[in-house]
Motif scaffolding. Sequence first.
Motif, short mmCIF file in Angstrom:
data_model
loop_
_atom_site.label_atom_id
_atom_site.label_comp_id
_atom_site.label_asym_id
_atom_site.label_seq_id
_atom_site.Cartn_x
_atom_site.Cartn_y
_atom_site.Cartn_z
N GLY A 340 1.08 -1.14 -0.04
CA GLY A 340 0.02 -0.01 -0.03
C GLY A 340 0.83 1.27 0.08
N LEU A 341 1.85 1.22 0.78
CA LEU A 341 2.66 2.50 1.09
C LEU A 341 3.58 2.53 -0.17
N GLY A 342 4.06 1.46 -0.82
CA GLY A 342 5.14 1.50 -1.82
C GLY A 342 4.14 1.67 -3.16
N GLY A 343 2.86 1.56 -3.33
CA GLY A 343 2.15 1.77 -4.47
C GLY A 343 1.79 3.23 -4.68
N THR A 344 1.67 3.88 -3.14
CA THR A 344 1.27 5.26 -3.21
C THR A 344 2.66 6.01 -3.40
N THR A 345 3.83 5.51 -3.05
CA THR A 345 5.13 6.25 -3.61
C THR A 345 5.36 6.18 -5.01
N VAL A 346 5.00 5.17 -5.76
CA VAL A 346 5.04 4.97 -7.18
C VAL A 346 3.96 6.13 -7.85
N ALA A 347 2.76 5.94 -7.57
CA ALA A 347 1.92 6.98 -7.96
C ALA A 347 2.22 8.30 -7.73
N MET A 348 2.89 8.76 -6.77
CA MET A 348 3.27 10.21 -6.47
C MET A 348 4.49 10.49 -7.46
N GLN A 361 -5.21 14.18 -15.74
CA GLN A 361 -3.84 13.47 -15.61
C GLN A 361 -4.00 13.36 -13.99
N LEU A 362 -4.18 14.54 -13.16
CA LEU A 362 -4.55 14.36 -11.65
C LEU A 362 -5.50 13.38 -11.32
N ALA A 363 -6.52 13.50 -11.89
CA ALA A 363 -7.82 12.65 -11.35
C ALA A 363 -7.24 11.02 -11.47
N VAL A 364 -6.51 10.65 -12.55
CA VAL A 364 -6.24 9.37 -12.93
C VAL A 364 -5.16 8.76 -11.72
N PHE A 365 -4.00 9.39 -11.51
CA PHE A 365 -2.95 9.22 -10.67
C PHE A 365 -3.25 9.36 -9.14
N SER A 366 -4.10 10.52 -8.86
CA SER A 366 -4.70 10.64 -7.41
C SER A 366 -5.30 9.52 -7.16
N ALA A 367 -6.31 8.76 -8.25
CA ALA A 367 -7.07 7.74 -7.74
C ALA A 367 -6.36 6.44 -7.25
N PHE A 372 -4.13 2.76 -3.24
CA PHE A 372 -2.95 1.96 -2.42
C PHE A 372 -2.77 2.69 -0.97
N SER A 373 -3.10 4.02 -0.98
CA SER A 373 -3.05 4.32 0.50
C SER A 373 -4.05 4.04 1.29
N PHE A 374 -5.42 4.19 0.75
CA PHE A 374 -6.39 3.67 1.51
C PHE A 374 -6.29 2.10 1.88
N ALA A 375 -5.77 1.28 1.23
CA ALA A 375 -5.42 -0.19 1.39
C ALA A 375 -4.45 -0.27 2.62
N ALA A 376 -3.65 0.48 2.67
CA ALA A 376 -2.44 0.54 3.94
C ALA A 376 -3.24 1.15 5.20
#
Length: 460
Positions: A340-348, A361-367, A372-376
């Motif tokens: 979860g935290l790793g996936g958030t890092t990649v998206a950011m 673009q912001l909508a897609v990658f913020s989603a 990932f962050s909600f999962a963590a």
Amino acid sequence: MSITTPDHTVQQDVAARLERLPMSRWHVSVRLIIGVVTFFEAFDQLLIAFSLPEISREWGLSTAGATATLTVGSIGMLLGALASGWLADRIGRVQVITLCLVITALGNLGMALSPALLPFLVLRFIQGLAIGGEVPTAASYIAELSRAKRRGRFVLMYEVVFPAGLTVGALASAWIVPNWGWRTLFLIAAIPGVAAFFLQRRVPESPRWLAARGRSAEAREVMARIEENVRRSTGRELPPPAPAPAVAGAESARTGALRDLFTGRYRRRTLVVWTIWFVGYLANYGLTSWLPTLYKQVFGLPTDVSLWYSTLASVAGLAGCVLAALTIDQLGRRMVLSIGLGGTTVAMGVLAVLGASSAGQLAVFSAFAAMFSFAANISLYLYTPELYPTRSRALGCSLGGVLNRLGIITGPILVALVYAGGTGLSTVFLMIGGITLVGTLVTAVFAEETKGRTLEELSP
């Protein structure tokens, strides 16, 4: 309320009897009632982000005023989380949950009728105390009713109601605010206060907590009622209890004071889980709390379109929570938190490289980041209660909630400061990604795995 010396035999007996209970309609009904409360606490938490553009317009708020409006509730949530653990470990989980529900509902009613910003902020702060207190207390309660086998799915399928509340709050806000105004939104949010009646009548106090407080007769009485309800709902006799791990010993002689969380095996657990709480929620709310305003001010979208774009992150976050609930008993707590935290890092990181040059673009990658962050973050509501003994479980969860709220407060403020400095959105996303990278490494290296073990075995 004074504590009587706990009878460790009763604690072992209660633990063994809870572990042998099959899943039943009774479990589902109790989880549903507590879930309804948590659902609307989550609903209430996010309303301010989606109503902020209209509140700012009505009262002519500056950037500083908007930031104060966004964060004052989080300050209340921080203090509420701090106080609720101490209170719930002394007067009981159900009493604290009920009190928080009533305060939240009354706060919504008062905010809907507020004539100016100051009374609104005061009421939002008071409501924050309740929201911050209910969530960690409820997490302790649900964990104490569960058994080791498939505890992850049992607890997280309850915890999914929190992001579900966020999602429904986002969708409701996107429709209600442009058509009926922000005051109507807060009036509707006051209605669920009637659930306090059902909570008091249908939800028993935690027998694990009663036994740990030395209230042995009440613990046995509540346990007998639970067993009878399960027996009726399943239509079968219950299996005999298996021997439970002993709860007596050097570490179990303490009384649930704050110092217990920094003694023996609990010191490392506390430092690790505090880090994850802070990092996870700083990243989550640093991004999502400003999304409606970014869409409106940076990309020039109308209010209604900005709100609908913002709901994508909430929907994706809900999907991430469901995935975590379905996989955490197989993958383990440490793996899900790390992913979860790793996936958030990649998206950011991707957003930082691309520069968020368009609203789409912001909508897609913020989603993706939200998923990932909600999962963590939802996994922490399972993981944290597993790390502490019953005598201090609510305190441990509430202090995790304090770091949660510190993250929620810090995230939006950091985003505002970095963006106001003229460095652009790329720097904002790079900052968030760097912070979640630290959390990923701490989790992967230092977090202790807890899956498949009883609460008494994990935390004597």
